[in-house]
Design an enzyme around this catalytic site. Sequence first.
Site, PDB file in Angstrom:
ATOM      1  N   LYS A   1      37.043  42.314  36.411  1.00 19.68           N
ATOM      2  CA  LYS A   1      35.705  42.322  35.854  1.00 19.68           C
ATOM      3  C   LYS A   1      34.948  41.051  36.205  1.00 19.68           C
ATOM      4  O   LYS A   1      33.734  41.040  36.311  1.00 19.68           O
ATOM      5  CB  LYS A   1      35.775  42.483  34.332  1.00 19.68           C
ATOM      6  CG  LYS A   1      36.315  43.842  33.895  1.00 19.68           C
ATOM      7  CD  LYS A   1      36.331  43.960  32.389  1.00 19.68           C
ATOM      8  CE  LYS A   1      36.881  45.319  31.941  1.00 19.68           C
ATOM      9  NZ  LYS A   1      36.920  45.430  30.472  1.00 19.68           N
ATOM     10  N   THR A   2      35.674  39.954  36.360  1.00 14.45           N
ATOM     11  CA  THR A   2      35.021  38.679  36.638  1.00 14.45           C
ATOM     12  C   THR A   2      35.155  38.258  38.087  1.00 14.45           C
ATOM     13  O   THR A   2      34.252  37.626  38.628  1.00 14.45           O
ATOM     14  CB  THR A   2      35.618  37.581  35.737  1.00 14.45           C
ATOM     15  OG1 THR A   2      37.034  37.516  35.967  1.00 14.45           O
ATOM     16  CG2 THR A   2      35.376  37.908  34.268  1.00 14.45           C
TER      17      THR A   2
END
Length: 609
Positions: free
Chosen positions: A27-28
Amino acid sequence: MAEWAAYYQNDDEEGEQEEGDHSVDYKTTGRDSLVFLVDASKEMFIKGEDGQPSNFDMTMQVVRSVYTSKIISSHRDLVALVFFGTEQSKNPKNAFKNVYVYHNLNEPGAKRVQDVDALRGEKGAQLAAETMGSGETSLGDALWCCSNLYSDIKLRLSYKRLMIFTCRDDPHGGDSAKNRQARTKASDLKDTGVNINLMHLMKPGGFDVPLFFCDIVSPPEDEGELGLQMEPCTKLDDLQKRVRAKELKKRAMARLNLCLGEGINVAVGIYATAVSARKPGAIKLYRETNEQVRSKTRTFHTQTGSLLLPSEIKKAQVYGKRQIVMERDEVNALKKFNDPGLLLIGFKPMERLKLHHHIRPAVFLYPEEDEITGSACLFSALLKKCSEKNVFALCRCISRRNYPPQFVALVPQKEEVDEGNVQITAPGFNVIYLPYADDMRTLDPPQCPSASQIQVDKMKEIVSKLRFRYRSDAFENPVIQQHYRNLEALALDMMAPEETEDLIMPKVAQIDGRLGPLVQEFTDLVYPAGYNPETKPAAKRKTDTGGAGAEKKPKVEVPENELRAHMQNGTLGKLTVPVLKEACKQFGIRTTGTKKQDLIDALTDRLAS
């Protein structure tokens, strides 16, 4: 109320990740992507000498190996397979001739592995000739097509890599227009963050890399990575090693500042050089849809039943029969010792570092030039001086926020390359975590009969005969290997999984051949005549006591003056647990535990009063 650690184990951001967990947060950071650009010209299908597989067959084996490893280790990464120099064309809108997109940029799966398996061997070469054929070559169009594959992806990509497999050092046959177009498209790809690597294969007369491909491939990403290899790959193992070295992005566990003094900071990254392989945990699936079940934890008020927000939850600690309530920010402030980073304390000679100081797996330290300019130069100078003086740097390390400080030893490591100029060992510091004084304990070894010098010498002969050079990569975990073989057979609809060889089991025949008569000679020296270790010992007969109960062992009492002498000399630990228990009873000390240290502490407090 009990300590908050028992109730709020998963409340902190850092508490959810163990220190040894090196999982990737997509996600990051985004996903990794890899495109295989394979030459499909006729030269690639020529078999090698002495029955060696063709370059095309070797490439397909490597592609399959990467596909299966991606499915196991990082199934969310994106991979693609594109052929250039084909007769047929298959790409989006068929905008490029002689380019065949076999697999679009997507997650690997069982179907893709089966597709690659179909291209292996003689039948695979025949299928490739029927499906794609061999035609003209335009590497510029192939690179342009790969660029479109990347641009069509809407997901966030953190790392983009393209590997070119070919055995032709001049794919365009000296066509300057096509060469210029290929160099332009390669430059455009590199400007968009795509890393281009050349996996050149053996050809008659040798592969001349500077002839064309020097302007195509990307430069090394850092000083520790060797760039373009001049020698072509002649064997499958060599090709697999080069692909494996380039396949994955080096991800840092943490990026910290190494403080060498006031105002002197070096940006460094901490890397895990080896991680324990484990079987993946079970994933809960919903029975009806077979989708993964995701759990959520919510806290409700015990009296009203209302949902509590994180700001409404307090933490408490009982101290002095009082319940001390604290806010979460106050708890975080108590946990914080200092900001994350490495602080240089001093230097020690390597002789001061002992083997028993190793308490957990070491990590690797490498400079991060992008964070602080000049870090690589200063780091290299420090590494060189530590190696020359044979010393290690002693530092205080706080790897993450709210983590307790640890003392570490930075052990210098020089760069090593093999005969093919491929890096074996990277230059940098090995970070050895040092134990605290509380971690060092004094053990009481059991009293056993000592061996004679003749027995010791005979065992030395046996050990010398069984010596071999140990390599950790030569022994695979048979349980994990069998687990993934079963999964592979299930996913690929195989009749039965491939058999795995248990490399941990001893080779009895080879051991017996090496030792010869030494085993029997050692047995005659140590054990009595006629001893057979495979026979079970005979059961002991109970003695006839005439109906009387078994005699109790006499109580062992130690005089008080002797106990005080032991306490003053610090030798209470030499007494056995039964003797210490009897001494506690002798002084009227009530003991709730049976640990030796608890008994020693109770006796010490009693004798000191």
